[in-house]
Design an enzyme around this catalytic site. Structure first.
Site, PDB file in Angstrom:
ATOM      1  N   ASP A 169     -11.893  -5.297  -2.591  1.00 27.98           N
ATOM      2  CA  ASP A 169     -12.856  -6.406  -2.675  1.00 27.98           C
ATOM      3  C   ASP A 169     -14.248  -5.916  -2.269  1.00 27.98           C
ATOM      4  O   ASP A 169     -14.381  -4.962  -1.522  1.00 27.98           O
ATOM      5  CB  ASP A 169     -12.417  -7.556  -1.762  1.00 27.98           C
ATOM      6  CG  ASP A 169     -12.106  -7.095  -0.354  1.00 27.98           C
ATOM      7  OD1 ASP A 169     -10.968  -6.649  -0.108  1.00 27.98           O
ATOM      8  OD2 ASP A 169     -13.010  -7.142   0.490  1.00 27.98           O
ATOM      9  N   GLU A 216       0.828  -1.213   0.000  1.00 25.25           N
ATOM     10  CA  GLU A 216       0.000   0.000   0.000  1.00 25.25           C
ATOM     11  C   GLU A 216       0.862   1.264   0.000  1.00 25.25           C
ATOM     12  O   GLU A 216       0.495   2.275  -0.594  1.00 25.25           O
ATOM     13  CB  GLU A 216      -0.905   0.008   1.244  1.00 25.25           C
ATOM     14  CG  GLU A 216      -1.953  -1.096   1.237  1.00 25.25           C
ATOM     15  CD  GLU A 216      -2.580  -1.353   2.603  1.00 25.25           C
ATOM     16  OE1 GLU A 216      -3.693  -1.899   2.625  1.00 25.25           O
ATOM     17  OE2 GLU A 216      -1.955  -1.043   3.649  1.00 25.25           O
TER      18      GLU A 216
HETATM   19  N1  SAH Z   1      -2.282 -12.221   3.928  1.00 25.16           N
HETATM   20  C1  SAH Z   1      -2.716 -10.950   3.400  1.00 25.16           C
HETATM   21  C2  SAH Z   1      -3.291 -10.143   4.501  1.00 25.16           C
HETATM   22  C3  SAH Z   1      -4.008  -8.938   4.072  1.00 25.16           C
HETATM   23  S1  SAH Z   1      -5.126  -8.449   5.313  1.00 25.16           S
HETATM   24  C4  SAH Z   1      -1.565 -10.284   2.716  1.00 25.16           C
HETATM   25  O1  SAH Z   1      -0.546  -9.969   3.349  1.00 25.16           O
HETATM   26  O2  SAH Z   1      -1.650 -10.078   1.505  1.00 25.16           O
HETATM   27  C5  SAH Z   1      -5.990  -7.221   4.509  1.00 25.16           C
HETATM   28  C6  SAH Z   1      -5.472  -5.832   4.631  1.00 25.16           C
HETATM   29  O3  SAH Z   1      -6.195  -5.034   3.728  1.00 25.16           O
HETATM   30  C7  SAH Z   1      -5.694  -5.204   5.992  1.00 25.16           C
HETATM   31  O4  SAH Z   1      -4.650  -4.320   6.313  1.00 25.16           O
HETATM   32  C8  SAH Z   1      -7.044  -4.497   5.852  1.00 25.16           C
HETATM   33  O5  SAH Z   1      -7.050  -3.200   6.461  1.00 25.16           O
HETATM   34  C9  SAH Z   1      -7.280  -4.356   4.357  1.00 25.16           C
HETATM   35  N2  SAH Z   1      -8.507  -4.973   3.817  1.00 25.16           N
HETATM   36  C10 SAH Z   1      -8.773  -5.059   2.494  1.00 25.16           C
HETATM   37  N3  SAH Z   1      -9.974  -5.648   2.286  1.00 25.16           N
HETATM   38  C11 SAH Z   1     -10.485  -5.950   3.512  1.00 25.16           C
HETATM   39  C12 SAH Z   1     -11.696  -6.578   3.942  1.00 25.16           C
HETATM   40  N4  SAH Z   1     -12.625  -7.007   3.074  1.00 25.16           N
HETATM   41  N5  SAH Z   1     -11.892  -6.733   5.271  1.00 25.16           N
HETATM   42  C13 SAH Z   1     -10.975  -6.299   6.159  1.00 25.16           C
HETATM   43  N6  SAH Z   1      -9.806  -5.704   5.797  1.00 25.16           N
HETATM   44  C14 SAH Z   1      -9.551  -5.520   4.491  1.00 25.16           C
END
Ligand code: SAH
Length: 238
Positions: free
Chosen positions: A197, A12
């Protein structure tokens, strides 16, 4: 003026850090995992604080965001905190992939604490956002929505129920934690969130998140350039 971004994931922050050529201040927060980048942009000090990593993966979630925000405010004393990152959103609210929103409120959606209204109110959070958020969104032509934070990427039926009852729109894992610390330390907070998403789109969340992460982060970089231009007075509001 000093503006400090608090960002969970390297993906990000990277396009933005590269755009402004800001440099890491090595070991600034040691032994904490969060990392500081600093530079000057048009007379403004620009900080980006990343939550950091553990065992090779980004520290997403409220605990790391709390540590990063508390450390950032105490050490850097910024005039404004910006929590920038990705989120889930709802097709029913007209959201699409890589849309960028400015937060007009912030709450938790997965703290189910029985008791009286005081407990319920504290659990929800509902912290104030920077009072200039709406004017900024209008000047930049960005949509606004309420950030809703929990500790999981998926969404359980009880989460959805809470989100719907309290008007949540942008589902993330850090926003309310950052807002909580800002409320304690009387530091204004602006939310800039890009959609990876759609929570009501039918796709598997992690697959959809992974597929759209690059596109959403590119849109986030473009929006944050506009935000910086606005804050440094290069976009005039007529
Ligand atoms: N294993 C993954 C983890 C990503 S967690 C990786 O490293 O690629 C998702 C991150 O994106 C979090 O920081 C959150 O703030 C954000 N995020 C994006 N879509 C989300 C959703 N539908 N629900 C919660 N957080 C979301």
């Amino acid at each position: 003026m000093r503006v400090c971004y608090v960002v969970a994931m390297v993906a990000e922050a990277k396009p933005f850090i590269e755009r402004y050529g800001i440099k890491e201040v090595e070991g600034f927060f040691a032994p904490l995992p969060c990392r500081l980048y600093e530079g000057e942009v048009k007379g403004m000090t620009l900080n980006v604080v990343l939550n950091g990593q553990q065992n090779g993966s980004d520290l997403v979630g409220c605990e790391a965001a709390t540590v990063a925000t508390l450390s950032a405010i105490q050490r850097l004393k910024p005039d404004l905190i910006i929590n920038s990152g990705t989120c889930g959103a709802f097709r029913a609210n007209g959201a699409g992939i890589a849309d960028v929103f400015i937060g007009n409120g912030v709450m938790f959606h997965d703290r189910r604490v029985p008791g009286d209204d005081a407990w319920g109110t504290q659990s929800l959070g509902n912290y104030a956002v920077w009072e200039g958020s709406q004017a900024l969104a209008e000047a930049l032509g960005l949509k606004m929505g309420k950030v809703t934070t929990g500790s999981s990427l998926d969404m359980q039926p009880c989460d959805l129920d809470m989100i719907q009852r309290h008007g949540g729109e942008l589902k993330d894992m850090e926003g309310a934690a950052v807002g909580f610390v800002c409320s304690l330390l009387h530091t204004p907070i602006l939310y800039v969130k890009s959609v990876t998403d759609l929570c009501d789109g039918g796709a598997e969340t992690f697959e959809e998140f992974s597929r759209n992460l690059g596109k959403a982060c590119e849109a986030l970089k473009v929006a944050n350039e506009q935000v910086i231009d606005y804050l440094t007075g290069q976009i005039r509001v007529v």
